[in-house]
Design an enzyme around this catalytic site. Structure first.
Site, PDB file in Angstrom:
ATOM      1  N   HIS A 240       0.830  -1.215   0.000  1.00  0.00           N
ATOM      2  CA  HIS A 240       0.000   0.000   0.000  1.00  0.00           C
ATOM      3  C   HIS A 240       0.870   1.275   0.000  1.00  0.00           C
ATOM      4  CE1 HIS A 240      -3.422  -2.546   1.218  1.00  0.00           C
ATOM      5  NE2 HIS A 240      -2.733  -2.965   2.250  1.00  0.00           N
TER       6      HIS A 240
HETATM    7  O1  RIB Z   1      -5.013   0.076   4.679  1.00  0.00           O
HETATM    8  C1  RIB Z   1      -3.625   0.094   4.455  1.00  0.00           C
HETATM    9  C2  RIB Z   1      -2.939   1.081   5.350  1.00  0.00           C
HETATM   10  O2  RIB Z   1      -3.126   0.716   6.716  1.00  0.00           O
HETATM   11  C3  RIB Z   1      -1.405   1.115   5.146  1.00  0.00           C
HETATM   12  O3  RIB Z   1      -0.934   2.424   5.339  1.00  0.00           O
HETATM   13  C4  RIB Z   1      -0.882   0.213   6.229  1.00  0.00           C
HETATM   14  O4  RIB Z   1       0.424   0.592   6.683  1.00  0.00           O
HETATM   15  C5  RIB Z   1      -1.866   0.450   7.325  1.00  0.00           C
HETATM   16  O5  RIB Z   1      -1.438   1.613   8.027  1.00  0.00           O
END
Ligand code: RIB
Ligand code: CA
Length: 309
Positions: A240
């Site tokens: 992500h």
């Molecule tokens: O949903 C994904 C996010 O949530 C990313 O930033 C991961 O590190 C968690 O913080």
């Protein structure tokens, strides 16, 4: 040519950790400073992890300021993918010795933004508590933020792997609302695209060829990080935050479209959801650009390059 100056707000967290490594190693980026927020773990853990990661990659000179220990208007609900330390999988990383900046993240960000000769891009890959509080306390910085690239939200949900809400938005939805209402130029890199950059066997094979201490620690992080995804959805860990950060280096990796985004602050089954008004039924102008397509192969090629050099 030195890189573009950026400020990076994060909650390391395994995927934040990889994004931090990319930011530090990319010649396209001049990492002016890092601020930490709660989210994947407590603020104490995310801050310790940030310091350890930067020291491990030889970036102890990058200033770090600690931020919010809880969301702006509700109790902290911790993420569950990264384990109690927030960075399980690399117990051999030495404890941090680097000192924190002696001010809160919000005041650190304000100083860096106000002293900068030109507006600066801010990347955020955790809950927006620090950014929301920055806007509330230092509204004068808004013209000095070139844009905010945020890993957060979900808008299309084209697969059953994608939940109705995304964690960074769910954790502090009031902060998202404050940032959206501020008029800040904002790119939202949501689960619609980040769930397309999963680490599966081909990616592990490519990462395994990067036979360096850094390559090995990234694989160790990913082996732990993927457990939640593998057990619940049968897929690999999603990168992500590295995808969001990568857009500073190569903005063509993702395609965006403008939309008015609302945040559900009262829902039962979709509390914290980021809801796009694609048909302009609200009569409101767009307040963000949302990511809807990604070139996953080119993203991974960039990741391998940055880890290999
Ligand atoms: O949903 C994904 C996010 O949530 C990313 O930033 C991961 O590190 C968690 O913080
Ligand atoms: Ca994160």
């Amino acid at each position: 040519m030195s890189g573009e100056p950026i400020l990076y707000d994060c909650d390391p967290g395994h995927d934040d950790a990889i994004a931090l490594v990319m930011a530090q190693r990319s010649p396209a980026i001049d990492l002016l400073g890092v601020t930490t927020t709660c989210g994947n773990a407590t603020i104490e853990r995310t801050t310790e992890n940030c310091l350890r990661i930067l020291e491990f990659i030889g970036a102890a000179s990058v200033p770090v300021a600690r931020g919010c220990y809880r969301p702006l208007a509700r109790p902290l609900v911790l993420g569950t993918a990264d384990g109690p330390s927030g960075l399980e999988g690399s117990p051999y990383l030495p404890p941090a010795t680097k000192a924190l900046e002696p001010v809160h993240a919000v005041d650190f960000l304000a100083r860096k933004l106000l002293e900068a000769p030109e507006p600066i891009r801010v990347v955020a890959t955790g809950p927006l508590s620090n950014i929301g509080l920055l806007i509330l306390k230092h509204r004068e910085v808004l013209p000095k933020i070139r844009e905010l690239i945020w890993m957060g939200g979900v808008f299309y949900r084209k697969s059953e792997f994608i939940t109705p809400t995304e964690f960074n938005a769910f954790c502090d939805p009031e902060a998202v609302r404050i940032v959206l209402d501020s008029g800040l130029p904002m790119k939202m890199v949501g689960l619609d695209v980040t769930m397309q950059v999963l680490v599966e066997a081909p990616q592990y094979e490519a990462l395994g060829k990067i036979d360096t201490p850094l390559g090995r620690v990234v694989v160790d992080w990913l082996r732990f990080y993927e457990k939640l995804h593998r057990n619940s959805m049968g897929v690999g860990g999603a990168l992500h935050d590295p995808l969001a950060l990568a857009l500073v280096i190569d903005p063509t990796l993702v395609r965006f479209r403008p939309a008015h985004i609302g945040v559900d602050l009262s829902g039962t089954f979709a509390f914290g959801a980021t809801v796009a008004d694609f048909w302009n039924e609200r009569g409101e102008p767009p307040n963000a650009e949302i990511a809807h397509e990604v070139d996953a192969d080119r993203f991974f090629d960039l990741l391998y390059t940055l880890l290999s050099d």
